[in-house]
Design an enzyme around this catalytic site. Structure first.
Site, PDB file in Angstrom:
ATOM      1  CD  GLU A  46     -58.486   0.334  -5.071  1.00  0.00           C
ATOM      2  OE1 GLU A  46     -59.626  -0.146  -4.906  1.00  0.00           O
ATOM      3  OE2 GLU A  46     -57.600   0.284  -4.188  1.00  0.00           O
ATOM      4  CG  HIS A 102     -54.575   2.283  -3.495  1.00  0.00           C
ATOM      5  ND1 HIS A 102     -55.962   2.268  -3.449  1.00  0.00           N
ATOM      6  CD2 HIS A 102     -54.212   3.524  -3.089  1.00  0.00           C
ATOM      7  CE1 HIS A 102     -56.402   3.436  -3.037  1.00  0.00           C
ATOM      8  NE2 HIS A 102     -55.361   4.226  -2.793  1.00  0.00           N
ATOM      9  NE  ARG A 125     -57.816   8.170   8.792  1.00  0.00           N
ATOM     10  CZ  ARG A 125     -56.509   8.412   8.966  1.00  0.00           C
ATOM     11  NH1 ARG A 125     -56.095   9.095  10.040  1.00  0.00           N
ATOM     12  NH2 ARG A 125     -55.627   7.989   8.091  1.00  0.00           N
ATOM     13  CB  CYS A 162     -56.558   7.189  -3.752  1.00  0.00           C
ATOM     14  SG  CYS A 162     -54.807   7.408  -3.355  1.00  0.00           S
TER      15      CYS A 162
END
Length: 235
Positions: free
Chosen positions: A99, A186, A109, A162
Protein backbone atom coordinates in the site's frame (compact mmCIF):
# COMPACT_ATOMS: atom_id res chain seq x y z
CA UNK A 1 33.63 -2.98 26.25
CA UNK A 2 31.80 -2.92 22.89
CA UNK A 3 30.23 0.43 22.10
CA UNK A 4 26.75 0.73 20.63
CA UNK A 5 25.84 3.81 18.67
CA UNK A 6 22.23 4.81 18.45
CA UNK A 7 20.64 7.80 16.82
CA UNK A 8 17.43 9.22 18.24
CA UNK A 9 14.62 6.68 18.53
CA UNK A 10 16.68 3.87 17.08
CA UNK A 11 17.17 5.26 13.58
CA UNK A 12 20.16 3.89 11.67
CA UNK A 13 21.52 1.80 14.51
CA UNK A 14 25.05 0.50 14.33
CA UNK A 15 25.84 -2.49 16.52
CA UNK A 16 28.94 -4.54 17.20
CA UNK A 17 29.45 -7.73 15.22
CA UNK A 18 27.00 -10.45 16.13
CA UNK A 19 24.15 -8.07 16.90
CA UNK A 20 21.33 -7.12 14.55
CA UNK A 21 21.48 -3.59 13.20
CA UNK A 22 17.74 -2.98 12.91
CA UNK A 23 14.47 -4.06 14.46
CA UNK A 24 11.25 -4.47 12.53
CA UNK A 25 7.83 -4.80 14.13
CA UNK A 26 5.60 -6.90 11.86
CA UNK A 27 1.92 -7.07 12.75
CA UNK A 28 -0.83 -9.30 11.37
CA UNK A 29 -4.57 -9.31 12.04
CA UNK A 30 -6.63 -12.07 13.60
CA UNK A 31 -9.45 -13.71 11.56
CA UNK A 32 -12.51 -11.59 10.73
CA UNK A 33 -15.62 -11.58 8.59
CA UNK A 34 -16.50 -15.19 9.37
CA UNK A 35 -13.11 -16.62 8.32
CA UNK A 36 -11.44 -19.18 10.59
CA UNK A 37 -7.92 -18.02 9.71
CA UNK A 38 -6.28 -14.81 8.60
CA UNK A 39 -3.40 -15.36 6.17
CA UNK A 40 -1.87 -12.10 7.36
CA UNK A 41 -0.75 -13.34 10.76
CA UNK A 42 -0.42 -16.96 9.63
CA UNK A 43 2.27 -15.77 7.20
CA UNK A 44 3.86 -13.46 9.77
CA UNK A 45 4.27 -16.43 12.11
CA UNK A 46 6.30 -18.22 9.44
CA UNK A 47 8.82 -15.41 9.08
CA UNK A 48 12.34 -16.07 10.37
CA UNK A 49 13.44 -14.19 13.46
CA UNK A 50 16.04 -12.32 11.42
CA UNK A 51 15.84 -11.01 7.86
CA UNK A 52 18.74 -9.26 6.11
CA UNK A 53 20.37 -8.74 9.51
CA UNK A 54 17.25 -7.18 11.04
CA UNK A 55 15.50 -8.57 14.11
CA UNK A 56 11.85 -9.45 13.40
CA UNK A 57 9.29 -8.90 16.15
CA UNK A 58 5.92 -10.53 15.35
CA UNK A 59 2.64 -9.31 16.78
CA UNK A 60 -0.96 -10.44 16.26
CA UNK A 61 -3.43 -7.57 16.51
CA UNK A 62 -7.24 -7.51 16.75
CA UNK A 63 -9.35 -6.63 13.72
CA UNK A 64 -10.91 -3.80 15.70
CA UNK A 65 -10.75 -0.11 14.84
CA UNK A 66 -10.01 1.15 18.35
CA UNK A 67 -8.01 -1.66 19.93
CA UNK A 68 -5.66 -2.33 17.02
CA UNK A 69 -4.16 1.16 17.15
CA UNK A 70 -3.75 0.95 20.93
CA UNK A 71 -2.02 -2.44 20.75
CA UNK A 72 0.43 -1.31 18.07
CA UNK A 73 1.22 1.96 19.86
CA UNK A 74 2.13 0.04 23.03
CA UNK A 75 4.31 -2.32 20.99
CA UNK A 76 6.14 0.59 19.36
CA UNK A 77 6.79 2.13 22.76
CA UNK A 78 8.11 -1.18 24.07
CA UNK A 79 10.15 -2.39 21.10
CA UNK A 80 11.40 0.92 19.62
CA UNK A 81 11.56 -0.54 16.10
CA UNK A 82 13.14 1.07 13.05
CA UNK A 83 10.26 -0.06 10.82
CA UNK A 84 6.63 -0.92 11.52
CA UNK A 85 5.11 -3.11 8.81
CA UNK A 86 1.47 -4.13 9.11
CA UNK A 87 -0.01 -7.05 7.16
CA UNK A 88 -3.68 -7.56 6.32
CA UNK A 89 -5.96 -9.79 4.27
CA UNK A 90 -7.46 -8.50 1.02
CA UNK A 91 -9.75 -11.32 -0.06
CA UNK A 92 -10.32 -11.14 -3.81
CA UNK A 93 -6.93 -9.67 -4.70
CA UNK A 94 -4.76 -12.02 -6.73
CA UNK A 95 -1.29 -10.93 -5.64
CA UNK A 96 0.76 -9.22 -2.95
CA UNK A 97 -0.07 -5.52 -2.82
CA UNK A 98 2.08 -2.98 -1.02
CA UNK A 99 0.00 0.00 0.00
CA UNK A 100 1.13 3.52 -0.89
CA UNK A 101 -1.36 5.64 1.04
CA UNK A 102 -3.76 5.57 4.00
CA UNK A 103 -6.69 7.98 4.29
CA UNK A 104 -8.28 9.63 7.31
CA UNK A 105 -11.60 7.85 6.97
CA UNK A 106 -13.37 4.94 8.63
CA UNK A 107 -16.23 3.57 6.52
CA UNK A 108 -17.10 0.04 7.61
CA UNK A 109 -19.33 -2.07 5.38
CA UNK A 110 -19.29 -4.81 8.04
CA UNK A 111 -18.72 -4.62 11.81
CA UNK A 112 -15.23 -5.28 13.12
CA UNK A 113 -14.58 -8.06 15.64
CA UNK A 114 -15.90 -5.93 18.51
CA UNK A 115 -19.01 -4.82 16.64
CA UNK A 116 -17.67 -1.36 15.82
CA UNK A 117 -19.01 -0.09 12.50
CA UNK A 118 -18.04 3.55 11.96
CA UNK A 119 -19.57 5.31 8.99
CA UNK A 120 -17.94 8.39 7.51
CA UNK A 121 -15.77 9.09 10.55
CA UNK A 122 -12.31 10.60 10.69
CA UNK A 123 -9.72 8.28 12.22
CA UNK A 124 -7.85 11.22 13.79
CA UNK A 125 -9.55 14.60 14.08
CA UNK A 126 -6.16 16.33 14.18
CA UNK A 127 -4.57 14.11 11.52
CA UNK A 128 -3.71 14.87 7.92
CA UNK A 129 -6.14 13.91 5.17
CA UNK A 130 -3.78 11.11 4.18
CA UNK A 131 -0.31 9.75 4.92
CA UNK A 132 2.00 8.08 2.44
CA UNK A 133 3.96 4.96 3.38
CA UNK A 134 7.54 5.77 4.34
CA UNK A 135 8.95 2.34 3.47
CA UNK A 136 10.33 1.87 -0.09
CA UNK A 137 7.08 0.60 -1.58
CA UNK A 138 8.28 0.10 -5.16
CA UNK A 139 11.53 -1.57 -4.07
CA UNK A 140 9.51 -4.04 -2.00
CA UNK A 141 7.30 -4.84 -4.98
CA UNK A 142 10.34 -5.17 -7.24
CA UNK A 143 12.10 -7.59 -4.90
CA UNK A 144 9.06 -9.84 -4.67
CA UNK A 145 8.77 -9.87 -8.46
CA UNK A 146 12.48 -10.60 -8.77
CA UNK A 147 11.84 -13.83 -6.85
CA UNK A 148 8.90 -14.85 -9.04
CA UNK A 149 6.06 -13.69 -6.79
CA UNK A 150 3.30 -11.52 -8.31
CA UNK A 151 3.17 -8.14 -6.58
CA UNK A 152 1.88 -4.65 -7.28
CA UNK A 153 1.71 -1.23 -5.69
CA UNK A 154 -1.79 -0.45 -4.39
CA UNK A 155 -3.19 3.05 -4.06
CA UNK A 156 -6.14 2.15 -1.86
CA UNK A 157 -6.01 0.30 1.44
CA UNK A 158 -9.80 0.34 1.66
CA UNK A 159 -11.71 1.98 4.50
CA UNK A 160 -11.87 -0.91 7.00
CA UNK A 161 -9.40 -1.79 9.78
CA UNK A 162 -6.46 -2.31 7.40
CA UNK A 163 -6.57 1.31 6.26
CA UNK A 164 -7.23 2.30 9.87
CA UNK A 165 -4.09 0.67 11.27
CA UNK A 166 -1.94 1.94 8.42
CA UNK A 167 -3.21 5.46 9.00
CA UNK A 168 -2.86 5.30 12.79
CA UNK A 169 0.69 3.94 12.56
CA UNK A 170 1.82 6.60 10.09
CA UNK A 171 0.14 9.28 12.22
CA UNK A 172 1.97 8.02 15.31
CA UNK A 173 5.31 7.82 13.51
CA UNK A 174 4.84 11.36 12.25
CA UNK A 175 3.76 12.84 15.58
CA UNK A 176 5.38 10.68 18.25
CA UNK A 177 8.10 8.44 16.80
CA UNK A 178 10.07 10.48 14.25
CA UNK A 179 12.60 8.58 12.20
CA UNK A 180 10.69 5.28 12.30
CA UNK A 181 9.39 4.09 8.91
CA UNK A 182 5.98 2.54 8.36
CA UNK A 183 4.04 0.65 5.73
CA UNK A 184 1.33 -1.89 4.98
CA UNK A 185 1.03 -4.99 2.78
CA UNK A 186 -2.22 -6.65 1.75
CA UNK A 187 -2.11 -10.39 1.08
CA UNK A 188 -4.59 -12.61 -0.85
CA UNK A 189 -6.66 -15.42 0.63
CA UNK A 190 -4.62 -18.53 1.36
CA UNK A 191 -5.63 -21.82 -0.24
CA UNK A 192 -7.80 -23.31 2.54
CA UNK A 193 -10.00 -20.21 2.59
CA UNK A 194 -11.26 -20.66 -0.97
CA UNK A 195 -12.36 -24.31 -0.73
CA UNK A 196 -16.02 -23.27 -0.48
CA UNK A 197 -15.79 -19.98 -2.34
CA UNK A 198 -16.83 -19.45 -5.98
CA UNK A 199 -14.70 -21.03 -8.67
CA UNK A 200 -11.90 -18.67 -9.68
CA UNK A 201 -11.53 -16.92 -6.34
CA UNK A 202 -7.85 -15.86 -6.18
CA UNK A 203 -5.55 -17.30 -3.53
CA UNK A 204 -1.88 -17.84 -2.74
CA UNK A 205 -0.29 -20.66 -0.68
CA UNK A 206 0.58 -19.49 2.80
CA UNK A 207 4.25 -20.42 2.49
CA UNK A 208 4.50 -18.31 -0.67
CA UNK A 209 2.87 -15.37 1.14
CA UNK A 210 5.43 -15.72 3.91
CA UNK A 211 8.33 -15.80 1.42
CA UNK A 212 6.91 -12.75 -0.30
CA UNK A 213 6.84 -10.89 3.00
CA UNK A 214 10.43 -11.92 3.62
CA UNK A 215 11.51 -10.49 0.25
CA UNK A 216 9.55 -7.29 0.90
CA UNK A 217 11.20 -6.86 4.29
CA UNK A 218 14.61 -7.56 2.76
CA UNK A 219 14.07 -4.62 0.40
CA UNK A 220 12.77 -2.39 3.19
CA UNK A 221 15.94 -3.06 5.18
CA UNK A 222 18.39 -2.54 2.33
CA UNK A 223 16.78 0.34 0.40
CA UNK A 224 16.96 3.83 1.90
CA UNK A 225 15.72 5.35 -1.37
CA UNK A 226 12.90 3.82 -3.41
CA UNK A 227 13.53 2.46 -6.90
CA UNK A 228 12.27 3.96 -10.16
CA UNK A 229 9.42 1.63 -11.11
CA UNK A 230 6.41 2.52 -13.24
CA UNK A 231 3.53 1.48 -11.02
CA UNK A 232 0.66 3.91 -11.60
CA UNK A 233 -2.97 3.03 -12.33
CA UNK A 234 -5.35 4.47 -14.92
CA UNK A 235 -8.43 3.86 -12.75
Amino acid sequence: IPVRFLKQRGLNRCFVKGETSMKILVTGFDPFGGESVNPAFEAVKLLPDEIAGAEIVKLEIPTVFTKSAEVVERAIEKERPDIVLSIGQAGGRSCMTVEKVAINLAEARIPDNDGEQPIGQALREDGDTAYFATVPVKAMVANMRKHGIPAHVSYTAGTFVCNSIMYHVLYLLDRKFPGVKGGFIHVPYESTQVVDKPNGTPFMPIDQIAKALEYAIEAAVSQDVDVNLSAGETH
